[in-house]
Design a protein around this motif. Structure first.
Motif, PDB file in Angstrom:
ATOM      1  N   SER A  53      10.730   1.378   8.045  1.00  0.00           N
ATOM      2  CA  SER A  53       9.885   0.310   7.503  1.00  0.00           C
ATOM      3  C   SER A  53      10.442  -1.076   7.804  1.00  0.00           C
ATOM      4  O   SER A  53       9.727  -2.073   7.714  1.00  0.00           O
ATOM      5  CB  SER A  53       9.719   0.483   5.986  1.00  0.00           C
ATOM      6  N   ASN A  57       5.873  -2.051   9.800  1.00  0.00           N
ATOM      7  CA  ASN A  57       5.306  -2.328   8.487  1.00  0.00           C
ATOM      8  C   ASN A  57       4.092  -3.245   8.647  1.00  0.00           C
ATOM      9  O   ASN A  57       4.224  -4.364   9.152  1.00  0.00           O
ATOM     10  CB  ASN A  57       6.347  -2.984   7.575  1.00  0.00           C
ATOM     11  N   THR A  60      -0.694  -7.212   6.336  1.00  0.00           N
ATOM     12  CA  THR A  60      -2.124  -7.450   6.287  1.00  0.00           C
ATOM     13  C   THR A  60      -2.452  -8.934   6.280  1.00  0.00           C
ATOM     14  O   THR A  60      -3.437  -9.367   6.888  1.00  0.00           O
ATOM     15  CB  THR A  60      -2.735  -6.781   5.038  1.00  0.00           C
ATOM     16  N   LYS A  86      -5.449  -1.050   7.198  1.00  0.00           N
ATOM     17  CA  LYS A  86      -4.870  -1.091   5.849  1.00  0.00           C
ATOM     18  C   LYS A  86      -4.973   0.271   5.181  1.00  0.00           C
ATOM     19  O   LYS A  86      -4.002   0.761   4.586  1.00  0.00           O
ATOM     20  CB  LYS A  86      -5.580  -2.152   5.005  1.00  0.00           C
ATOM     21  N   THR A  90      -1.462   2.353   4.407  1.00  0.00           N
ATOM     22  CA  THR A  90      -1.023   2.223   3.012  1.00  0.00           C
ATOM     23  C   THR A  90      -1.370   3.449   2.170  1.00  0.00           C
ATOM     24  O   THR A  90      -0.920   3.573   1.037  1.00  0.00           O
ATOM     25  CB  THR A  90      -1.642   0.978   2.357  1.00  0.00           C
ATOM     26  N   LYS A  91      -2.169   4.339   2.746  1.00  0.00           N
ATOM     27  CA  LYS A  91      -2.520   5.571   2.041  1.00  0.00           C
ATOM     28  C   LYS A  91      -2.125   6.769   2.895  1.00  0.00           C
ATOM     29  O   LYS A  91      -1.768   6.623   4.057  1.00  0.00           O
ATOM     30  CB  LYS A  91      -4.023   5.602   1.737  1.00  0.00           C
TER      31      LYS A  91
END
Length: 340
Positions: A53, A57, A60, A86, A90-91
């Protein structure tokens, strides 16, 4: 406890417990190497790119600002790219991300790909986890499709094994021999693992001029009906693009399983660029090449540069034939006269 004391301790323990000293030393050596690797890996990754990360990363905010500041006339592109990236990063994704960019020359497909890479990878396009594949360079011979498939399969598998969040950008996919792209089907499907490897975090961008004429025709119809450009919706454009893509025999996506099996996450339309968008590109290059500061830009220079470009259709001259692609050379050409 330092390393020497640890080795002595383990040697004594092995004698007491009946473990062979050589076996114990071998085990100790393995443990020491593993310990050193654990200690020094974070240090290495501080200076050299790693799949962590710290190096990968999604920012946004930067992505949104760059698209708003550097991309003109492409409201659909900005919305689609931001939302899908996104959600994917992020999910927990159910499968790999596959965005298919379509539009004419100079409308921003490569430009947006670069912005995406810069917003995710600290090294941007220079990241070893970003793979740019030019169809005209990598797949020039139609009679070598089986070999190309093997090479592509090897690239994807080795890359994702090294870093799950690898990005693959396929440029000029409309010039790719049909059939090659179907090699990607297993990696884009809903599999949790393939041979022990999870491909669901990978990202694929397909750049194509296919459907460019259909996109322009639809956009022009809207313009002639005095509809706002911003009222053009994604659903109507996706239908136009998917139909044109799968039925264009010269396209790398011709009758592709990726389309038939609905494995493309989204078709992203790049609309033809109007004169006002071209003027914005011209101003950016005038500043970037240090001809002017933003507040001092000569509108006369902008007008003369824009007049050096061609527009279509011939009777209306609404859209730039080459988008912003030829702006840099025209800027230098006209500014030679200004400097003299």
């Amino acid at each position: 406890m330092d390393v020497v004391k640890f080795i002595v301790f383990c040697g004594l323990f092995s004698m007491i417990s009946g473990i062979e000293p050589i076996s114990a030393i071998g085990a100790i050596g393995t443990a020491v190497v593993a310990g050193i690797y654990t200690v020094f890996t974070p240090i290495k990754c501080h200076f050299h790119e790693c799949c962590t990360s710290n190096w990968i990363n999604l920012n946004t905010t930067v992505l949104r600002e760059d698209l708003q500041r550097r991309l003109y006339g492409q409201h659909l592109v900005s919305n689609v790219v931001i939302k899908y990236l996104k959600s994917h990063m992020t999910k927990e994704p159910s499968r790999a991300l596959a965005l298919s960019f379509h539009g004419g020359t100079g409308t921003g497909k490569n430009y947006v790909s670069k912005i995406i890479a810069e917003s995710i990878y600290r090294n941007g396009m220079r990241s070893k986890y970003v793979h740019l594949i030019s169809a005209t360079k990598e797949y020039p011979h139609k009679d070598m499709v089986p070999l190309y498939k093997d090479k592509l399969r090897e690239l994807v598998e080795n890359s994702v094994k090294e870093c799950a969040q690898s990005l693959f950008i396929f440029d000029e996919i409309d010039k790719m021999p049909p059939g090659i792209i179907d090699t990607l089907k297993p990696y884009l499907d809903y599999y949790e693992q393939l041979a022990g490897v999870d491909y669901r975090n990978a990202m694929f961008l397909f750049l194509s001029n296919t459907a460019g004429e259909e996109i322009t025709k639809h956009t022009l119809t809207k313009w002639q009906s005095e509809s706002l450009r911003e009222d053009i919706g994604l659903n109507e454009m996706e239908r136009i693009i998917s139909k044109a893509t799968i039925n264009t025999k010269t396209s790398g996506m011709y009758h592709s399983d990726l389309i038939i099996k609905h494995l493309i996450t989204a078709y992203v339309p790049f609309l033809p660029m109007e004169r006002k968008h071209i003027r914005q590109c011209i101003k950016d290059f005038l500043v970037a090449k240090n001809y002017y500061k933003r507040q001092d830009i000569s509108e006369d220079a902008v007008r003369k540069i824009s007049e050096e470009l061609n527009y279509h259709p011939a009777d209306l001259e609404v859209y730039s034939v080459t988008g912003c692609k030829r702006v840099p050379e025209k800027v230098d050409y006209i500014m030679e006269d200004y400097q003299e």
